[in-house]
Design a protein around this motif. Structure first.
Motif, PDB file in Angstrom:
ATOM      1  N   VAL A 199     -37.219  21.037  -2.988  1.00 27.77           N
ATOM      2  CA  VAL A 199     -35.984  20.605  -1.948  1.00 27.77           C
ATOM      3  C   VAL A 199     -34.752  20.665  -3.123  1.00 27.77           C
ATOM      4  O   VAL A 199     -34.577  19.971  -3.707  1.00 27.77           O
ATOM      5  N   GLU A 200     -33.910  21.893  -2.898  1.00 27.10           N
ATOM      6  CA  GLU A 200     -32.780  21.830  -3.524  1.00 27.10           C
ATOM      7  C   GLU A 200     -31.499  21.954  -2.645  1.00 27.10           C
ATOM      8  O   GLU A 200     -31.485  22.143  -1.510  1.00 27.10           O
ATOM      9  N   ASP A 201     -30.415  21.582  -3.464  1.00 26.46           N
ATOM     10  CA  ASP A 201     -28.800  21.582  -2.436  1.00 26.46           C
ATOM     11  C   ASP A 201     -28.647  22.873  -2.517  1.00 26.46           C
ATOM     12  O   ASP A 201     -28.194  23.251  -1.192  1.00 26.46           O
ATOM     13  N   ILE A 202     -28.408  23.721  -3.467  1.00 27.82           N
ATOM     14  CA  ILE A 202     -27.951  24.934  -3.561  1.00 27.82           C
ATOM     15  C   ILE A 202     -28.592  25.871  -4.327  1.00 27.82           C
ATOM     16  O   ILE A 202     -29.036  25.555  -5.426  1.00 27.82           O
ATOM     17  N   VAL A 203     -28.784  27.361  -4.127  1.00 25.56           N
ATOM     18  CA  VAL A 203     -29.248  28.426  -5.105  1.00 25.56           C
ATOM     19  C   VAL A 203     -27.868  29.169  -5.326  1.00 25.56           C
ATOM     20  O   VAL A 203     -27.525  29.510  -4.458  1.00 25.56           O
ATOM     21  N   ASP A 204     -27.569  29.179  -6.466  1.00 20.89           N
ATOM     22  CA  ASP A 204     -26.274  29.818  -7.015  1.00 20.89           C
ATOM     23  C   ASP A 204     -26.576  31.208  -7.798  1.00 20.89           C
ATOM     24  O   ASP A 204     -26.953  32.321  -7.381  1.00 20.89           O
ATOM     25  N   SER A 205     -26.674  30.939  -9.365  1.00 21.59           N
ATOM     26  CA  SER A 205     -27.303  32.271 -10.000  1.00 21.59           C
ATOM     27  C   SER A 205     -28.674  32.377  -9.919  1.00 21.59           C
ATOM     28  O   SER A 205     -29.012  33.397 -10.018  1.00 21.59           O
ATOM     29  N   GLY A 206     -29.451  31.421  -9.217  1.00 24.46           N
ATOM     30  CA  GLY A 206     -30.932  31.350  -9.293  1.00 24.46           C
ATOM     31  C   GLY A 206     -31.529  30.881 -10.623  1.00 24.46           C
ATOM     32  O   GLY A 206     -32.773  30.807 -10.748  1.00 24.46           O
ATOM     33  N   ARG A 207     -30.745  30.622 -11.715  1.00 26.71           N
ATOM     34  CA  ARG A 207     -31.218  30.376 -13.052  1.00 26.71           C
ATOM     35  C   ARG A 207     -32.216  28.982 -12.685  1.00 26.71           C
ATOM     36  O   ARG A 207     -33.161  28.973 -13.393  1.00 26.71           O
ATOM     37  N   THR A 208     -31.621  27.994 -12.477  1.00 27.69           N
ATOM     38  CA  THR A 208     -32.448  26.576 -12.480  1.00 27.69           C
ATOM     39  C   THR A 208     -33.592  26.860 -11.670  1.00 27.69           C
ATOM     40  O   THR A 208     -34.704  26.395 -11.870  1.00 27.69           O
TER      41      THR A 208
ATOM     42  N   SER B 218     -30.514  20.250 -15.058  1.00 25.48           N
ATOM     43  CA  SER B 218     -29.181  20.319 -15.477  1.00 25.48           C
ATOM     44  C   SER B 218     -28.855  21.836 -15.846  1.00 25.48           C
ATOM     45  O   SER B 218     -29.358  22.432 -16.787  1.00 25.48           O
ATOM     46  N   SER B 219     -27.864  22.652 -15.172  1.00 28.00           N
ATOM     47  CA  SER B 219     -27.555  23.835 -15.461  1.00 28.00           C
ATOM     48  C   SER B 219     -26.021  23.853 -15.409  1.00 28.00           C
ATOM     49  O   SER B 219     -25.410  24.865 -15.533  1.00 28.00           O
ATOM     50  N   HIS B 220     -25.181  22.764 -15.068  1.00 28.04           N
ATOM     51  CA  HIS B 220     -23.673  22.925 -14.737  1.00 28.04           C
ATOM     52  C   HIS B 220     -23.000  21.511 -15.700  1.00 28.04           C
ATOM     53  O   HIS B 220     -23.784  20.644 -15.695  1.00 28.04           O
ATOM     54  N   GLY B 221     -22.025  22.095 -16.086  1.00 26.39           N
ATOM     55  CA  GLY B 221     -21.276  21.033 -16.665  1.00 26.39           C
ATOM     56  C   GLY B 221     -20.291  20.178 -15.908  1.00 26.39           C
ATOM     57  O   GLY B 221     -20.628  20.251 -14.628  1.00 26.39           O
TER      58      GLY B 221
ATOM     59  N   ASP C 193     -27.416  28.754   0.181  1.00 30.32           N
ATOM     60  CA  ASP C 193     -27.348  29.719  -0.599  1.00 30.32           C
ATOM     61  C   ASP C 193     -26.215  30.577  -1.014  1.00 30.32           C
ATOM     62  O   ASP C 193     -25.681  30.799   0.225  1.00 30.32           O
ATOM     63  N   LYS C 194     -26.143  30.999  -2.119  1.00 33.58           N
ATOM     64  CA  LYS C 194     -24.734  31.861  -2.325  1.00 33.58           C
ATOM     65  C   LYS C 194     -25.366  33.117  -2.680  1.00 33.58           C
ATOM     66  O   LYS C 194     -25.144  33.284  -3.977  1.00 33.58           O
ATOM     67  N   PRO C 195     -25.887  34.009  -2.095  1.00 32.29           N
ATOM     68  CA  PRO C 195     -26.571  35.178  -2.384  1.00 32.29           C
ATOM     69  C   PRO C 195     -25.640  36.104  -3.236  1.00 32.29           C
ATOM     70  O   PRO C 195     -26.248  36.930  -4.211  1.00 32.29           O
TER      71      PRO C 195
ATOM     72  N   ASP D 157     -19.088  32.876  -1.538  1.00 29.22           N
ATOM     73  CA  ASP D 157     -18.996  32.397  -3.090  1.00 29.22           C
ATOM     74  C   ASP D 157     -17.688  31.476  -3.252  1.00 29.22           C
ATOM     75  O   ASP D 157     -16.554  32.066  -3.574  1.00 29.22           O
ATOM     76  N   GLU D 158     -18.023  30.289  -2.663  1.00 29.20           N
ATOM     77  CA  GLU D 158     -16.896  29.245  -3.026  1.00 29.20           C
ATOM     78  C   GLU D 158     -17.596  28.062  -3.495  1.00 29.20           C
ATOM     79  O   GLU D 158     -18.789  27.922  -3.157  1.00 29.20           O
ATOM     80  N   PHE D 159     -16.948  27.221  -4.137  1.00 26.16           N
ATOM     81  CA  PHE D 159     -17.438  25.859  -4.781  1.00 26.16           C
ATOM     82  C   PHE D 159     -17.336  24.932  -3.702  1.00 26.16           C
ATOM     83  O   PHE D 159     -16.189  24.553  -3.100  1.00 26.16           O
ATOM     84  N   VAL D 160     -18.731  24.552  -3.464  1.00 33.95           N
ATOM     85  CA  VAL D 160     -18.762  23.774  -2.260  1.00 33.95           C
ATOM     86  C   VAL D 160     -18.991  22.143  -2.742  1.00 33.95           C
ATOM     87  O   VAL D 160     -19.670  22.169  -3.849  1.00 33.95           O
ATOM     88  N   VAL D 161     -18.675  21.209  -1.977  1.00 36.62           N
ATOM     89  CA  VAL D 161     -19.340  19.817  -2.228  1.00 36.62           C
ATOM     90  C   VAL D 161     -19.782  18.831  -0.886  1.00 36.62           C
ATOM     91  O   VAL D 161     -19.672  19.627   0.182  1.00 36.62           O
TER      92      VAL D 161
HETATM   93  P1  IMP Z   1     -27.882  27.959 -10.233  1.00 30.37           P
HETATM   94  O1  IMP Z   1     -28.877  27.700 -11.299  1.00 30.37           O
HETATM   95  O2  IMP Z   1     -26.828  28.580 -10.840  1.00 30.37           O
HETATM   96  O3  IMP Z   1     -28.587  28.505  -9.073  1.00 30.37           O
HETATM   97  O4  IMP Z   1     -27.095  26.663 -10.066  1.00 30.37           O
HETATM   98  C1  IMP Z   1     -27.820  25.682  -9.499  1.00 30.37           C
HETATM   99  C2  IMP Z   1     -27.066  24.359  -9.498  1.00 30.37           C
HETATM  100  O5  IMP Z   1     -25.494  24.435  -9.964  1.00 30.37           O
HETATM  101  C3  IMP Z   1     -27.345  23.879  -8.323  1.00 30.37           C
HETATM  102  O6  IMP Z   1     -28.345  22.964  -8.122  1.00 30.37           O
HETATM  103  C4  IMP Z   1     -25.893  22.629  -7.980  1.00 30.37           C
HETATM  104  O7  IMP Z   1     -26.154  21.544  -8.811  1.00 30.37           O
HETATM  105  C5  IMP Z   1     -24.947  23.537  -8.995  1.00 30.37           C
HETATM  106  N1  IMP Z   1     -24.036  24.214  -8.069  1.00 30.37           N
HETATM  107  C6  IMP Z   1     -24.042  25.565  -7.608  1.00 30.37           C
HETATM  108  N2  IMP Z   1     -23.079  25.976  -6.925  1.00 30.37           N
HETATM  109  C7  IMP Z   1     -22.509  24.769  -6.586  1.00 30.37           C
HETATM  110  C8  IMP Z   1     -21.234  24.463  -5.713  1.00 30.37           C
HETATM  111  O8  IMP Z   1     -20.854  25.328  -4.981  1.00 30.37           O
HETATM  112  N3  IMP Z   1     -21.129  23.171  -5.595  1.00 30.37           N
HETATM  113  C9  IMP Z   1     -21.511  22.058  -6.445  1.00 30.37           C
HETATM  114  N4  IMP Z   1     -22.778  22.485  -7.198  1.00 30.37           N
HETATM  115  C10 IMP Z   1     -23.102  23.942  -7.313  1.00 30.37           C
END
Ligand code: IMP
Ligand code: MG
Length: 174
Positions: free
Chosen positions: A96-105, A66-69, A128-130, A148-152
Protein backbone atom coordinates in the motif's frame (compact mmCIF):
# COMPACT_ATOMS: atom_id res chain seq x y z
CA UNK A 1 9.64 29.82 0.03
CA UNK A 2 5.96 30.49 0.64
CA UNK A 3 3.56 27.99 -0.88
CA UNK A 4 -0.17 27.53 -0.93
CA UNK A 5 -2.29 24.44 -1.39
CA UNK A 6 -5.12 24.10 -3.93
CA UNK A 7 -7.62 21.30 -3.44
CA UNK A 8 -7.36 18.65 -6.17
CA UNK A 9 -9.42 15.84 -4.61
CA UNK A 10 -11.77 16.59 -1.72
CA UNK A 11 -11.97 14.53 1.46
CA UNK A 12 -15.35 13.15 0.31
CA UNK A 13 -13.99 12.08 -3.08
CA UNK A 14 -10.98 10.36 -1.52
CA UNK A 15 -13.06 8.58 1.14
CA UNK A 16 -15.58 7.40 -1.45
CA UNK A 17 -12.85 6.00 -3.68
CA UNK A 18 -11.14 4.23 -0.77
CA UNK A 19 -14.45 2.56 0.07
CA UNK A 20 -14.73 1.36 -3.56
CA UNK A 21 -11.19 -0.06 -3.52
CA UNK A 22 -11.88 -1.71 -0.14
CA UNK A 23 -14.97 -3.38 -1.62
CA UNK A 24 -12.99 -4.59 -4.65
CA UNK A 25 -10.15 -5.96 -2.51
CA UNK A 26 -12.65 -7.73 -0.21
CA UNK A 27 -14.14 -9.44 -3.29
CA UNK A 28 -10.81 -10.30 -4.90
CA UNK A 29 -9.37 -11.80 -1.68
CA UNK A 30 -12.56 -13.66 -0.65
CA UNK A 31 -11.64 -16.70 1.47
CA UNK A 32 -8.07 -15.43 1.99
CA UNK A 33 -6.18 -13.27 4.44
CA UNK A 34 -4.56 -10.17 2.98
CA UNK A 35 -1.23 -8.97 4.36
CA UNK A 36 -0.92 -5.22 3.88
CA UNK A 37 2.59 -3.82 3.60
CA UNK A 38 2.47 -0.08 4.11
CA UNK A 39 5.24 2.03 2.67
CA UNK A 40 5.98 4.69 5.31
CA UNK A 41 5.42 7.46 5.85
CA UNK A 42 3.23 8.44 2.91
CA UNK A 43 1.22 5.23 2.68
CA UNK A 44 0.16 5.21 6.33
CA UNK A 45 -2.96 7.40 6.15
CA UNK A 46 -4.25 5.51 3.11
CA UNK A 47 -3.48 2.10 4.61
CA UNK A 48 -5.44 2.80 7.81
CA UNK A 49 -8.48 4.03 5.91
CA UNK A 50 -8.28 1.15 3.44
CA UNK A 51 -7.77 -1.53 6.12
CA UNK A 52 -10.94 -0.40 7.92
CA UNK A 53 -12.95 -1.02 4.75
CA UNK A 54 -11.61 -4.50 3.92
CA UNK A 55 -13.90 -7.26 5.16
CA UNK A 56 -11.58 -10.30 4.74
CA UNK A 57 -9.02 -10.94 7.52
CA UNK A 58 -6.20 -8.37 7.46
CA UNK A 59 -2.70 -8.43 8.92
CA UNK A 60 -0.29 -5.60 8.35
CA UNK A 61 3.28 -4.38 8.59
CA UNK A 62 5.17 -1.25 7.65
CA UNK A 63 8.41 -0.59 5.88
CA UNK A 64 10.15 2.59 4.82
CA UNK A 65 11.96 3.39 1.61
CA UNK A 66 13.32 6.69 0.52
CA UNK A 67 13.74 8.09 -2.95
CA UNK A 68 13.05 11.78 -2.38
CA UNK A 69 14.97 14.55 -0.67
CA UNK A 70 13.36 17.62 0.81
CA UNK A 71 12.33 18.98 -2.57
CA UNK A 72 9.91 18.10 -5.36
CA UNK A 73 12.41 16.25 -7.60
CA UNK A 74 13.05 12.52 -7.34
CA UNK A 75 16.71 11.69 -6.80
CA UNK A 76 16.30 8.26 -8.32
CA UNK A 77 18.08 6.36 -5.56
CA UNK A 78 16.04 3.88 -3.51
CA UNK A 79 17.11 3.20 0.04
CA UNK A 80 15.42 0.80 2.51
CA UNK A 81 15.20 2.86 5.67
CA UNK A 82 13.17 0.35 7.69
CA UNK A 83 12.71 -3.27 6.63
CA UNK A 84 9.86 -5.64 7.57
CA UNK A 85 10.13 -7.55 10.85
CA UNK A 86 8.34 -10.75 9.73
CA UNK A 87 8.97 -13.13 6.80
CA UNK A 88 6.49 -13.03 3.91
CA UNK A 89 6.47 -16.77 3.08
CA UNK A 90 3.05 -17.93 1.82
CA UNK A 91 1.33 -14.58 2.44
CA UNK A 92 -0.97 -12.70 0.09
CA UNK A 93 0.94 -9.44 0.17
CA UNK A 94 -0.67 -6.19 -0.87
CA UNK A 95 1.74 -3.26 -0.90
CA UNK A 96 0.00 0.00 0.00
CA UNK A 97 1.65 3.17 -1.29
CA UNK A 98 0.68 6.82 -1.45
CA UNK A 99 1.77 7.56 -5.02
CA UNK A 100 3.56 6.01 -7.98
CA UNK A 101 5.59 8.70 -9.69
CA UNK A 102 8.70 7.64 -11.65
CA UNK A 103 8.00 4.05 -10.53
CA UNK A 104 11.56 3.61 -9.24
CA UNK A 105 10.65 3.00 -5.59
CA UNK A 106 7.88 0.52 -6.33
CA UNK A 107 9.65 -1.46 -9.03
CA UNK A 108 12.56 -1.91 -6.63
CA UNK A 109 10.34 -2.81 -3.66
CA UNK A 110 8.07 -5.19 -5.58
CA UNK A 111 11.05 -7.18 -6.87
CA UNK A 112 12.59 -7.29 -3.40
CA UNK A 113 9.35 -8.52 -1.81
CA UNK A 114 8.73 -11.14 -4.53
CA UNK A 115 12.07 -12.73 -3.66
CA UNK A 116 10.84 -13.44 -0.13
CA UNK A 117 8.49 -16.28 -1.12
CA UNK A 118 5.03 -14.77 -0.70
CA UNK A 119 2.01 -16.53 -2.26
CA UNK A 120 1.34 -13.35 -4.18
CA UNK A 121 2.43 -9.67 -4.26
CA UNK A 122 0.11 -6.95 -5.53
CA UNK A 123 0.26 -3.20 -5.46
CA UNK A 124 -2.35 -0.69 -4.36
CA UNK A 125 -1.66 3.02 -4.70
CA UNK A 126 -3.86 5.96 -3.78
CA UNK A 127 -2.43 8.13 -6.57
CA UNK A 128 -0.69 7.49 -9.87
CA UNK A 129 1.10 10.02 -12.08
CA UNK A 130 1.45 7.95 -15.29
CA UNK A 131 3.06 10.80 -17.27
CA UNK A 132 6.06 10.70 -14.95
CA UNK A 133 6.81 7.00 -15.29
CA UNK A 134 10.48 6.14 -15.95
CA UNK A 135 10.43 2.51 -14.80
CA UNK A 136 7.53 0.19 -15.63
CA UNK A 137 5.53 -1.02 -12.64
CA UNK A 138 2.31 -3.05 -12.58
CA UNK A 139 -0.32 -1.36 -10.43
CA UNK A 140 -3.21 -3.61 -9.38
CA UNK A 141 -5.40 -1.04 -7.58
CA UNK A 142 -5.32 2.72 -8.22
CA UNK A 143 -7.31 5.36 -6.37
CA UNK A 144 -6.84 8.19 -8.85
CA UNK A 145 -4.68 8.97 -11.85
CA UNK A 146 -3.54 12.57 -11.52
CA UNK A 147 -1.67 15.04 -13.76
CA UNK A 148 2.03 15.80 -13.34
CA UNK A 149 1.74 18.14 -10.34
CA UNK A 150 3.33 17.94 -6.92
CA UNK A 151 0.60 16.96 -4.46
CA UNK A 152 0.28 16.80 -0.68
CA UNK A 153 -2.17 15.54 1.91
CA UNK A 154 -3.49 12.15 2.95
CA UNK A 155 0.05 11.12 3.91
CA UNK A 156 1.93 12.95 1.15
CA UNK A 157 4.32 15.69 2.20
CA UNK A 158 6.18 18.68 0.93
CA UNK A 159 9.32 18.99 3.06
CA UNK A 160 7.58 16.86 5.76
CA UNK A 161 4.59 19.22 5.91
CA UNK A 162 0.90 18.72 4.98
CA UNK A 163 0.73 14.92 5.49
CA UNK A 164 -2.20 15.49 7.85
CA UNK A 165 -4.46 17.26 5.32
CA UNK A 166 -7.62 15.12 4.92
CA UNK A 167 -7.72 15.87 1.16
CA UNK A 168 -5.26 15.90 -1.77
CA UNK A 169 -3.95 19.31 -2.72
CA UNK A 170 -1.55 20.71 -5.30
CA UNK A 171 1.40 22.75 -4.02
CA UNK A 172 1.54 26.17 -5.69
CA UNK A 173 4.51 28.48 -5.46
CA UNK A 174 3.53 32.10 -6.17
P1 IMP B 1 8.88 7.23 -7.40
O1 IMP B 1 9.92 6.29 -6.94
O2 IMP B 1 9.41 8.33 -8.27
O3 IMP B 1 7.66 6.55 -8.01
O4 IMP B 1 8.43 8.07 -6.15
C1 IMP B 1 7.71 7.54 -5.17
C2 IMP B 1 7.75 8.41 -3.94
O5 IMP B 1 8.05 9.79 -4.20
C3 IMP B 1 6.39 8.42 -3.33
O6 IMP B 1 6.20 7.31 -2.49
C4 IMP B 1 6.35 9.73 -2.60
O7 IMP B 1 6.90 9.56 -1.32
C5 IMP B 1 7.23 10.64 -3.42
N1 IMP B 1 6.45 11.49 -4.33
C6 IMP B 1 6.30 11.38 -5.66
N2 IMP B 1 5.47 12.32 -6.15
C7 IMP B 1 5.06 13.04 -5.09
C8 IMP B 1 4.16 14.15 -4.94
O8 IMP B 1 3.53 14.67 -5.88
N3 IMP B 1 3.99 14.62 -3.66
C9 IMP B 1 4.63 14.07 -2.60
N4 IMP B 1 5.46 13.04 -2.68
C10 IMP B 1 5.68 12.52 -3.93
MG1 MG C 1 5.90 7.01 -0.61
Amino acid sequence: MAERIEVLLSEEEVDKRIQEIGNQISKDYAGKQVHLVCVLKGGSFFMCELAKRITVPVSLECMAASSHGGDTKSRGVVRIVKDLDEPLGGKNVLVVEDIVDSGRTLSYLMEMLKDRGPADVKLCTLLDKPERRVVDVKVDYTGFQIPDEFVVGYGLDYDQKYRNLPYIGVVKFD
